[in-house]
Design an enzyme around this catalytic site. Structure first.
Site, PDB file in Angstrom:
ATOM      1  CB  ILE A  19      -1.041  -0.034   1.251  1.00  9.17           C
ATOM      2  CG1 ILE A  19      -0.151  -0.096   2.320  1.00  9.17           C
ATOM      3  CG2 ILE A  19      -1.818  -1.088   1.172  1.00  9.17           C
ATOM      4  CD1 ILE A  19      -1.560   0.041   3.685  1.00  9.17           C
ATOM      5  N   GLY A  20       1.942   1.373  -0.185  1.00 16.22           N
ATOM      6  CA  GLY A  20       3.489   1.691   0.161  1.00 16.22           C
ATOM      7  C   GLY A  20       4.068   1.994  -0.510  1.00 16.22           C
ATOM      8  N   GLY A  22       8.448   4.083  -0.029  1.00 16.56           N
ATOM      9  CA  GLY A  22       9.567   5.352   0.109  1.00 16.56           C
ATOM     10  C   GLY A  22      10.883   4.503  -0.297  1.00 16.56           C
ATOM     11  N   GLY A  23      11.735   5.932   0.195  1.00 14.45           N
ATOM     12  CA  GLY A  23      13.314   5.669  -0.192  1.00 14.45           C
ATOM     13  C   GLY A  23      14.025   4.463   0.408  1.00 14.45           C
ATOM     14  CG  MET A  24      15.288   3.551   5.261  1.00 18.89           C
ATOM     15  SD  MET A  24      15.397   4.599   6.914  1.00 18.89           S
ATOM     16  CE  MET A  24      13.835   4.175   7.518  1.00 18.89           C
ATOM     17  CB  VAL A  27       3.791   1.090   3.606  1.00 15.15           C
ATOM     18  CG1 VAL A  27       2.556   0.288   4.384  1.00 15.15           C
ATOM     19  CG2 VAL A  27       5.471   1.437   4.089  1.00 15.15           C
ATOM     20  CG  ASP A 136      10.599  13.703   7.628  1.00 15.82           C
ATOM     21  OD1 ASP A 136      10.600  15.047   6.737  1.00 15.82           O
ATOM     22  OD2 ASP A 136      10.281  12.945   7.621  1.00 15.82           O
TER      23      ASP A 136
END
Length: 330
Positions: A19-20, A22-24, A27, A136
């Protein structure tokens, strides 16, 4: 890294779908087989599992968020490792992130934008009272449920106030250049007022559809935060009330001492505006007195000139977002 549906982590968390990204981390929506509930599982990318700095950051996020129990903060349930794959288990939040909402529906009307911002302040203010600076804050890290409930997430670079030393300077700047504060851009120690600045950037973006500063690369964005005054809110949203423009101008001040000290204080100011603003007319709520807000206890630096340019970080931190695909900042 990829997971097929029905995969299990530690014989407990059944992976259902991604569902997601990111760079790290990635998810996934998953099912907690022990408790019979849906959860979100954030898995550190394999390329970072051997990097002690990123692994510590991932663990720090789990520990920081796990100690925060607030309805406007995503709850962390568990942290673990399965065959070298490190993961964090969080409550599953149905809805969209604030960035997608702004892109699809922005600019938002004043009541909706203030409601979201007040809820963000409630969650972040709780973290401040618990001794944490988020560091952040950005729309990608704010989830909105279909009912309009805000959930702040991603405490991956959160700092404990007790660990922050006055005068410290960092060579590498972590955070998101469109949203971090001037002091973060300069590599200086963050404070709760740094989070207040980021919340101000998000409120500006909610009301105009764009952040106050835009540039082609992170280094130029950092310099804009350091040296340029934000454009007037009324330039992009002429119907915005004068009082709200004054509040945003205050929270986007270059010096932390010129802003509100914590997210709680900003939230109280916005609540006061919402409660009493309806009594005024012509978009000029006289009941709101921005100057009367308590000032930060941090000493002012006495600078009257713009902050000097700083050497940009050679390796900007990878962007993280909870839902949605990897993307470049606008």
């Amino acid at each position: 890294m990829s997971y097929m549906p029905e995969a299990l982590l530690n014989q407990r968390y059944k992976i259902l779908s991604q569902i997601g990204a990111g760079g790290m981390a990635l998810v996934f929506k998953a099912q907690d087989m022990s408790l019979g509930r849906p959860v979100a599982v954030k898995v550190l990318r394999e390329s970072y599992t051997g990097d002690g700095e990123f692994l510590n950051r991932f663990l720090n996020e789990a520990r920081a968020a796990a100690n925060l129990a607030h309805p406007n903060i995503v709850t962390v349930h568990d942290f673990g490792e399965d065959q070298g794959r490190y993961y964090m288990v969080m409550e599953h939040v149905e809805g969209k992130n604030l960035k997608d909402i702004i892109r699809d529906e922005g600019p938002l009307n004043i009541d909706r934008a203030l409601d979201y911002t007040i809820q963000i302040c409630m969650g972040v203010g709780y973290a401040h009272r618990a001794g944490l600076v988020h560091c952040d804050l950005k729309p990608q890290n704010v989830l909105v449920t279909p009912e309009g409930r805000i959930k702040v997430t991603d405490f991956g670079i959160a700092r404990a106030l007790a660990s922050i030393h006055p005068g410290e300077v960092n060579e590498i700047v972590w955070g998101s250049p469109q949203y971090f504060s001037p002091e973060q851009a300069a590599g200086e120690a963050p404070t709760p007022a740094s989070d207040v600045y980021s919340i101000g950037v998000m409120l500006f973006e909610m009301l105009t559809g764009k952040p106050p500063f835009q540039a082609e690369n992170p280094q130029d964005l950092s310099l804009k935060h350091l040296q340029e005054e934000p454009p007037p809110l009324s330039l992009y949203n002429p119907s915005a009330p004068d009082a709200v423009e004054r509040i945003i101008r205050k929270v986007l001040a270059k010096e932390p001492a010129a802003r509100y000290r914590t997210a709680d204080q900003l939230g109280h100011i916005l609540l006061s505006y919402k409660d009493r603003g309806a009594e005024s007319t012509a978009g000029r709520p006289a009941a709101v007195t921005v100057k009367s807000a308590p000032m930060p206890t941090a000493p002012a630096t006495g600078r009257t000139q713009p902050r000097p340019a700083v050497k940009p970080p050679p390796h900007p931190a990878p962007e993280e977002q909870y839902y949605g695909e990897d993307e470049e900042e606008e």
